[in-house]
Design a protein around this motif. Structure first.
Motif, PDB file in Angstrom:
ATOM      1  N   ALA A 164      -0.555   9.315  -3.146  1.00  0.00           N
ATOM      2  CA  ALA A 164       0.015   8.117  -2.659  1.00  0.00           C
ATOM      3  C   ALA A 164      -0.504   8.314  -1.475  1.00  0.00           C
ATOM      4  O   ALA A 164      -0.071   6.792  -0.930  1.00  0.00           O
ATOM      5  CB  ALA A 164       1.160   9.240  -2.148  1.00  0.00           C
ATOM      6  N   PRO A 165      -1.106   9.069  -0.886  1.00  0.00           N
ATOM      7  CA  PRO A 165      -1.931   9.002   1.138  1.00  0.00           C
ATOM      8  C   PRO A 165      -2.863   7.648   0.724  1.00  0.00           C
ATOM      9  O   PRO A 165      -3.400   6.979   1.558  1.00  0.00           O
ATOM     10  CB  PRO A 165      -1.874   9.806   0.802  1.00  0.00           C
ATOM     11  CG  PRO A 165      -1.692  11.145   0.479  1.00  0.00           C
ATOM     12  CD  PRO A 165      -0.829  10.581  -0.973  1.00  0.00           C
ATOM     13  N   THR A 166      -3.600   7.727  -0.431  1.00  0.00           N
ATOM     14  CA  THR A 166      -4.781   6.712  -0.493  1.00  0.00           C
ATOM     15  C   THR A 166      -3.904   5.153  -1.170  1.00  0.00           C
ATOM     16  O   THR A 166      -4.262   4.676  -0.089  1.00  0.00           O
ATOM     17  CB  THR A 166      -5.374   7.448  -2.164  1.00  0.00           C
ATOM     18  OG1 THR A 166      -6.043   7.960  -1.354  1.00  0.00           O
ATOM     19  CG2 THR A 166      -6.937   6.122  -1.678  1.00  0.00           C
ATOM     20  N   VAL A 167      -2.400   5.178  -1.782  1.00  0.00           N
ATOM     21  CA  VAL A 167      -2.285   3.821  -2.273  1.00  0.00           C
ATOM     22  C   VAL A 167      -1.653   3.660  -0.535  1.00  0.00           C
ATOM     23  O   VAL A 167      -1.526   2.314  -0.265  1.00  0.00           O
ATOM     24  CB  VAL A 167      -0.999   4.253  -2.447  1.00  0.00           C
ATOM     25  CG1 VAL A 167       0.011   2.981  -2.915  1.00  0.00           C
ATOM     26  CG2 VAL A 167      -1.594   4.672  -4.688  1.00  0.00           C
ATOM     27  N   GLU A 168      -1.539   4.305   0.485  1.00  0.00           N
ATOM     28  CA  GLU A 168      -0.349   4.022   1.327  1.00  0.00           C
ATOM     29  C   GLU A 168      -2.237   3.282   2.415  1.00  0.00           C
ATOM     30  O   GLU A 168      -1.616   2.419   3.279  1.00  0.00           O
ATOM     31  CB  GLU A 168      -0.058   4.912   2.162  1.00  0.00           C
ATOM     32  CG  GLU A 168       1.292   5.824   2.177  1.00  0.00           C
ATOM     33  CD  GLU A 168       2.387   4.358   1.935  1.00  0.00           C
ATOM     34  OE1 GLU A 168       2.067   3.431   2.693  1.00  0.00           O
ATOM     35  OE2 GLU A 168       2.875   4.036   1.734  1.00  0.00           O
TER      36      GLU A 168
ATOM     37  N   THR B  36      -4.074  12.219  -9.963  1.00  0.00           N
ATOM     38  CA  THR B  36      -4.501  12.477  -9.112  1.00  0.00           C
ATOM     39  C   THR B  36      -5.825  11.042  -8.779  1.00  0.00           C
ATOM     40  O   THR B  36      -4.960   9.990  -9.291  1.00  0.00           O
ATOM     41  CB  THR B  36      -5.965  13.578  -8.707  1.00  0.00           C
ATOM     42  OG1 THR B  36      -6.522  13.001  -9.754  1.00  0.00           O
ATOM     43  CG2 THR B  36      -5.748  14.862  -8.977  1.00  0.00           C
ATOM     44  N   MET B  37      -6.125  10.855  -7.822  1.00  0.00           N
ATOM     45  CA  MET B  37      -6.413   9.481  -7.237  1.00  0.00           C
ATOM     46  C   MET B  37      -7.727   8.325  -8.924  1.00  0.00           C
ATOM     47  O   MET B  37      -8.003   7.503  -9.052  1.00  0.00           O
ATOM     48  CB  MET B  37      -6.927   8.781  -6.017  1.00  0.00           C
ATOM     49  CG  MET B  37      -6.813   7.773  -5.483  1.00  0.00           C
ATOM     50  SD  MET B  37      -5.546   6.105  -5.118  1.00  0.00           S
ATOM     51  CE  MET B  37      -6.701   4.576  -5.759  1.00  0.00           C
ATOM     52  N   GLN B  38      -8.435   9.814  -8.794  1.00  0.00           N
ATOM     53  CA  GLN B  38      -9.111   9.754 -10.287  1.00  0.00           C
ATOM     54  C   GLN B  38      -8.363   9.235 -11.023  1.00  0.00           C
ATOM     55  O   GLN B  38      -9.123   8.579 -11.892  1.00  0.00           O
ATOM     56  CB  GLN B  38     -10.550  10.942 -10.414  1.00  0.00           C
ATOM     57  CG  GLN B  38     -11.291  11.262 -11.161  1.00  0.00           C
ATOM     58  CD  GLN B  38     -11.968  10.152 -10.964  1.00  0.00           C
ATOM     59  OE1 GLN B  38     -13.143   9.565  -9.697  1.00  0.00           O
ATOM     60  NE2 GLN B  38     -12.661   9.365 -12.287  1.00  0.00           N
ATOM     61  N   GLN B  39      -7.449  10.075 -11.904  1.00  0.00           N
ATOM     62  CA  GLN B  39      -6.843   9.721 -13.036  1.00  0.00           C
ATOM     63  C   GLN B  39      -6.026   7.786 -11.989  1.00  0.00           C
ATOM     64  O   GLN B  39      -5.795   7.072 -13.831  1.00  0.00           O
ATOM     65  CB  GLN B  39      -6.179  10.542 -13.086  1.00  0.00           C
ATOM     66  CG  GLN B  39      -6.199  12.286 -13.376  1.00  0.00           C
ATOM     67  CD  GLN B  39      -4.502  13.075 -13.414  1.00  0.00           C
ATOM     68  OE1 GLN B  39      -4.202  13.454 -12.481  1.00  0.00           O
ATOM     69  NE2 GLN B  39      -4.521  13.552 -14.472  1.00  0.00           N
TER      70      GLN B  39
ATOM     71  N   SER C   2       8.468   2.275 -10.167  1.00  0.00           N
ATOM     72  CA  SER C   2       7.204   1.724  -9.824  1.00  0.00           C
ATOM     73  C   SER C   2       5.515   1.897 -10.171  1.00  0.00           C
ATOM     74  O   SER C   2       5.215   1.686  -9.204  1.00  0.00           O
ATOM     75  CB  SER C   2       7.339   1.699  -8.005  1.00  0.00           C
ATOM     76  OG  SER C   2       7.190   2.075  -7.288  1.00  0.00           O
ATOM     77  N   TRP C   3       6.513   3.557 -10.425  1.00  0.00           N
ATOM     78  CA  TRP C   3       4.820   4.636 -10.826  1.00  0.00           C
ATOM     79  C   TRP C   3       4.137   4.199 -11.691  1.00  0.00           C
ATOM     80  O   TRP C   3       3.213   4.554 -11.472  1.00  0.00           O
ATOM     81  CB  TRP C   3       5.733   6.264 -10.621  1.00  0.00           C
ATOM     82  CG  TRP C   3       6.145   6.157  -9.449  1.00  0.00           C
ATOM     83  CD1 TRP C   3       6.587   6.001  -8.272  1.00  0.00           C
ATOM     84  CD2 TRP C   3       7.293   7.315  -9.090  1.00  0.00           C
ATOM     85  NE1 TRP C   3       7.398   6.892  -7.629  1.00  0.00           N
ATOM     86  CE2 TRP C   3       7.575   7.687  -7.689  1.00  0.00           C
ATOM     87  CE3 TRP C   3       6.954   8.923 -10.253  1.00  0.00           C
ATOM     88  CZ2 TRP C   3       8.064   9.198  -7.715  1.00  0.00           C
ATOM     89  CZ3 TRP C   3       7.098   9.796  -9.808  1.00  0.00           C
ATOM     90  CH2 TRP C   3       8.056  10.257  -8.117  1.00  0.00           C
ATOM     91  N   GLN C   4       4.510   3.257 -12.593  1.00  0.00           N
ATOM     92  CA  GLN C   4       4.144   3.058 -14.122  1.00  0.00           C
ATOM     93  C   GLN C   4       3.684   4.549 -14.482  1.00  0.00           C
ATOM     94  O   GLN C   4       2.754   4.503 -15.292  1.00  0.00           O
ATOM     95  CB  GLN C   4       3.317   1.843 -14.015  1.00  0.00           C
ATOM     96  CG  GLN C   4       4.190   1.119 -13.714  1.00  0.00           C
ATOM     97  CD  GLN C   4       2.583  -0.227 -13.533  1.00  0.00           C
ATOM     98  OE1 GLN C   4       1.983  -0.388 -14.042  1.00  0.00           O
ATOM     99  NE2 GLN C   4       3.063  -1.904 -13.356  1.00  0.00           N
ATOM    100  N   GLY C   5       4.146   5.556 -14.642  1.00  0.00           N
ATOM    101  CA  GLY C   5       3.709   6.613 -15.520  1.00  0.00           C
ATOM    102  C   GLY C   5       2.806   7.590 -14.751  1.00  0.00           C
ATOM    103  O   GLY C   5       2.743   8.094 -15.264  1.00  0.00           O
ATOM    104  N   LEU C   6       2.602   7.192 -13.351  1.00  0.00           N
ATOM    105  CA  LEU C   6       1.575   8.184 -12.563  1.00  0.00           C
ATOM    106  C   LEU C   6       2.696   8.987 -11.554  1.00  0.00           C
ATOM    107  O   LEU C   6       3.372   8.099 -11.098  1.00  0.00           O
ATOM    108  CB  LEU C   6       0.327   7.552 -12.239  1.00  0.00           C
ATOM    109  CG  LEU C   6      -0.503   6.916 -12.792  1.00  0.00           C
ATOM    110  CD1 LEU C   6      -1.185   5.157 -12.278  1.00  0.00           C
ATOM    111  CD2 LEU C   6      -1.057   7.628 -13.156  1.00  0.00           C
TER     112      LEU C   6
END
Length: 444
Positions: free
Chosen positions: A204-208, A168-171, A158-162
């Motif tokens: 990860a925390p931002t996605v949460e 980072t979130m910027q990436q 599910s990461w799709q290469g990240l």
């Protein structure tokens, strides 16, 4: 006061009342004291309206006759909304406090961009019709939202290469080709960050946080936020009742003359000639000023309006976030608005609050971008509060001090602080897994 308590809680701000309820429900013997005669401390709701005028303008100030009956007003000094799926709602359901409260969902969540107010897209349909973004950007944003929903930190596919540990979130924004404006409202209006530091941290925390926003939205539909009828003053009292059910003792209007410390560890609280003995103390910063440091200030303007906030579709209640970049600041500006449908004002009246973290020598000028969005303001009450955080984390002294309330208009940071204090004091995390997923209405 000759018996010994497991915990003494000082102050009836919301954080202290939640802790008192959690500790009592966990089987601890709790004494709760406050030097004030009312619940809520800094986060109280003032009613009748005359109280608000007296607090800010002195004993002779009176509301306008057009403002109706004073007792129809409940004005929060620090208004905040609850995320429908967030920690505080889980806590309310888990502890049964929802029995004493009724909630209504907030009608809309808005974000400021380029001088205008836009509704934050509430679902894929709204994302496709919003004028916040151009057509190609909408498609990229939709792809990004689908990825967020499917992302699972334990499932590499599910990461799709990240990589959640190294990217980072910027990436992430760059990978999905999202522009600066989209990143702006995603980080500030969905993930609810107060500044841009998160962009350089693992994502990860931002996605949460974005997922919490959309899960909360899915519960009630109009916005992810809830708010108790009759104002936030109902919350501390709800947790106080909970504490009492589990045997907690309450003393309002009780002078607190200091902590009693032996060999570096708290053993009691002094009130006049009496000492109440205890193993731990929980309090707000005003009760332990030698154990906190000032880390900044927050400016808040409570504004009474006789019309809804312009450009919000005549919403009776809403939140507007002005991301810091939009107005060349370090911190966001927050606006919240509630009205008669929330039982906090007579028909035709609205209570709006503009708040932000102070950055300059002229705090009043810092909230101007927010005030300008409100239209005609009938009355305004401005306060500047110092923000404190503990320098003593409590491991030796067993004194656990909450942080002052920040400028945000939601409860996520408040809950984080409460759960953190609970964990430090009991050395175990509060267990949310016991919570059954009931909606607030079902939990009778």
């Amino acid at each position: 006061m000759d018996e010994e308590y497991d915990a003494i809680v000082l102050g009836t701000g919301l954080k202290e009342c939640i802790l008192s309820g959690m500790l009592s429900a966990s089987g601890k013997k709790v004494l709760h004291m406050d030097r004030n005669s009312y619940y809520g401390g800094d986060s109280a709701s003032l009613t009748p309206l005359e109280q608000l005028y007296e607090k800010f303008m002195g004993p002779n100030a009176k509301p306008l006759p057009a403002m109706g009956r004073g007792r129809d007003w409940n004005v929060d000094l620090i208004p905040k909304f609850l995320m429908a799926n967030g920690s505080l709602v889980k806590l309310l359901i888990h502890t049964g406090v929802t029995r004493y409260l009724e909630f209504k969902s907030i009608e809309g969540s808005y974000v400021y961009k380029g001088g205008k107010v836009f509704k934050v897209p509430a679902d894929e349909m709204e994302a496709l019709s919003t004028s916040l973004m151009g057509m190609f950007e909408k498609r990229r944003f939709k792809k990004f939202l689908v990825w967020v929903q499917n992302f699972d930190v334990n499932n590499r596919e599910s990461w799709q290469g990240l990589d959640p540990h190294n990217n980072t979130m910027q990436q992430v924004y760059e990978k999905f080709g999202l522009d600066e404006n989209t990143a702006d409202f995603t980080g500030h209006a969905l993930a609810l960050y107060r500044d841009d530091k998160y962009k350089e941290e693992p994502f990860a925390p931002t996605v949460e946080r974005i997922r919490l926003y959309s899960d909360s939205l899915a519960r009630y539909g109009k916005s992810p936020y809830l708010y108790p009828l009759y104002g936030l003053g109902e919350l501390p009292q709800g947790f106080a009742r909970l504490s009492a059910i589990y045997g907690g003792t309450y003393m309002l209007d009780k002078p607190v003359d200091g902590l009693v410390v032996e060999n570096g560890k708290v053993v009691g609280v002094k009130s006049g000639e009496e000492v109440a003995r205890c193993k731990q103390v929980f309090c707000d910063p005003t009760y332990a000023q030698d154990r906190v440091k000032k880390v900044g200030q927050v400016i808040r303007a409570i504004c009474l309006l006789n019309h809804p906030i312009p450009n919000t579709n005549d919403a009776q209640s809403c939140q507007i976030i002005i991301p810091q970049k939009q107005v060349n600041r370090h911190y966001d500006i927050y606006i919240s608005c509630v009205a008669n449908t929330n039982m906090v004002a007579p028909k035709g009246w609205y209570i709006a609050m503009v708040s932000t973290t102070v950055e300059t020598q002229n705090p009043e000028a810092e909230i101007l971008p927010g005030l300008q969005l409100l239209g005609q303001i009938t009355e305004r009450f401005t306060s500047i509060s110092d923000v404190y955080e503990p320098v003593d984390m409590g491991s030796e002294s067993q004194v656990f001090i909450s942080r002052s309330y920040d400028a945000t208009t939601h409860f996520e940071t408040t809950c984080k602080d409460v759960l953190d204090i609970f964990q430090r004091a009991t050395t175990t995390e509060f267990d949310f897994t016991k919570i059954t997923h009931l909606s607030l209405e079902d939990n009778e």
